[in-house]
Scaffold this active site. Structure first.
Site, PDB file in Angstrom:
ATOM      1  N   ASP A 207       0.855  -1.196   0.000  1.00  0.00           N
ATOM      2  CA  ASP A 207       0.000   0.000   0.000  1.00  0.00           C
ATOM      3  C   ASP A 207       0.885   1.239   0.000  1.00  0.00           C
ATOM      4  O   ASP A 207       2.100   1.154   0.093  1.00  0.00           O
ATOM      5  CB  ASP A 207      -0.891   0.007   1.243  1.00  0.00           C
ATOM      6  CG  ASP A 207      -0.062  -0.068   2.525  1.00  0.00           C
ATOM      7  OD1 ASP A 207       0.383   0.996   2.986  1.00  0.00           O
ATOM      8  OD2 ASP A 207       0.149  -1.176   3.055  1.00  0.00           O
ATOM      9  N   ASP A 209       0.671   3.543   2.420  1.00  0.00           N
ATOM     10  CA  ASP A 209       0.463   4.097   3.756  1.00  0.00           C
ATOM     11  C   ASP A 209      -0.752   5.030   3.679  1.00  0.00           C
ATOM     12  O   ASP A 209      -1.796   4.611   3.187  1.00  0.00           O
ATOM     13  CB  ASP A 209       1.733   4.801   4.250  1.00  0.00           C
ATOM     14  CG  ASP A 209       1.803   4.880   5.776  1.00  0.00           C
ATOM     15  OD1 ASP A 209       1.374   3.913   6.437  1.00  0.00           O
ATOM     16  OD2 ASP A 209       2.291   5.881   6.297  1.00  0.00           O
TER      17      ASP A 209
END
Length: 285
Positions: A207, A209
Site C-alpha cells: 500500500d 500508507d
C-alpha cells in the site's frame, strides 16, 4: 550444520517442491519463539521456517518475542536469515506489489528488548550496515530472474504499531527520506547481528500508507488483497534463490560481529551470566 532461516508468514511454507522434514519445538533462555520451527529441504538445501506472528497470526508486532525467535534460529544452526515482510510505500515510484531489498533501517520502536547483552556481560556490535550485502545481492538476483519489479536498496522505517501511521507521521517520514514503513524488522535485525547471523529483508509493498492523495488510505482488506499476490511472487523468488544458492557455509563478516565487541573476560564469568547467551559466545570460551 548450516541452514537458512526464513521469517515470514506461514503461507510461504506451501511452496512447490518443498520437502518438510520435521517440526522443531524449541525452548530458549528467553522463552518460546513465536511458534514451532518447520525444518524443510528446498533444492537439497536445509531451510528453517519461522512464522513471525505465529501460525494463526495471533501475536501483534509489539508482542513478538524477538530474542526467543533469533536465539532459537541460532540453536538450530541458522547462518543466515531472510526476512519476508509486508510494508507500506513512502515513495511514489515504489508501487503496491513491488519488492524492496532493504539496505538500511531507522528504528522508531519503543519498549522492545533489543539486545542479548543486558549485563553483566556487555557487547557493542556495528550496525552501520545492518543488512548482509552478500545475501542482499543473492535475493536481488533471484527477484530479477523472475522479473519481479524490485528496488535494490531502500530504508525501512520501523514503527511501533499495531496501528497504522497518522497522515502527519507518514509525511514526516517521507520528509526524512524513508522509503518503506513496517512494524517488525527491529529489533530483529539488531539481534541477528549480535547472534552473528547474516540478515536481509525482502520488503513486499502492499500500500501507499496514508500519504498518497490519489490512493485509498491503508486498510487491512486492501493490504490482504495485495499481500496474497505478493506471497505468490515471494515463493517463486525463494525457489529461485535456493536453486542458485551455493551449498555449504559462505564466509561473511556478519559471522564475526562479536569478535571485537565483547567487553568482558568471558572465562571469568559465572554460569548465571553465561547461560542466557551461551549459544552466542561459546566459540570464545
Amino acid at each position: 550444520m548450516q541452514r537458512t532461516a526464513i521469517i515470514g508468514g506461514s503461507g510461504l511454507y506451501q511452496m512447490e517442491g518443498i520437502e518438510v522434514l520435521d517440526e522443531l519445538d524449541i525452548d530458549t533462555p528467553y522463552g518460546k519463539p513465536s511458534d514451532t520451527l518447520t525444518l524443510a529441504k528446498i533444492h537439497g538445501q536445509e531451510v528453517v521456517f519461522l512464522p513471525r506472528h505465529g501460525k494463526t497470526h495471533s501475536i501483534p508486532p509489539h508482542k513478538i518475542n524477538y530474542r526467543a525467535n533469533i536465539y532459537a534460529l541460532k540453536l538450530v544452526g541458522a547462518s543466515q536469515i531472510i526476512s519476508v515482510s509486508a510494508v507500506g510505500s513512502l515513495r511514489e515510484d515504489i508501487a503496491p506489489g513491488d519488492f524492496v531489498i532493504v539496505d538500511q533501517f531507522v528504528d522508531r520502536t519503543r519498549e522492545r528488548v533489543s539486545t542479548f547483552f543486558d549485563g553483566p556481560i556487555v557487547a557493542h556490535v556495528s550496525l552501520a550496515d545492518p543488512v548482509c550485502a552478500s545475501l542482499r545481492s543473492q535475493l536481488q538476483q533471484a527477484c530479477e530472474q523472475q522479473h519481479i519489479t524490485t528496488h535494490n536498496k531502500g530504508t525501512y522505517m520501523v514503527m511501533q504499531g499495531p496501528q497504522f501511521s497518522t497522515r502527519a507521521e507518514s509525511n514526516v517520514y517521507r520528509s526524512w527520506g524513508m522509503d518503506v514503513i513496517g512494524m517488525t524488522n527491529m529489533p530483529e535485525a539488531k539481534l541477528a547481528r549480535e547472534a552473528e547471523i547474516c540478515y536481509a529483508t525482502v520488503a513486499m509493498c502492499t500500500d501507499y500508507d496514508c500519504w498518497h492523495e490519489n490512493e485509498d488510505d491503508v486498510s487491512v482488506s486492501n493490504v490482504l488483497e495485495v499481500m496474497h499476490k505478493n506471497v505468490g511472487k515471494a515463493k517463486i523468488m525463494l525457489d529461485t534463490f535456493f536453486k542458485n544458492k551455493p551449498k555449504g557455509k559462505q564466509a561473511c563478516a556478519c559471522h564475526q560481529a562479536l569478535q571485537h565487541g565483547i567487553f568482558a573476560d568471558l572465562k571469568a564469568q559465572d554460569d548465571n551470566a553465561l547461560r542466557p547467551i551461551h549459544a552466542l559466545v561459546k566459540r570464545f570460551l
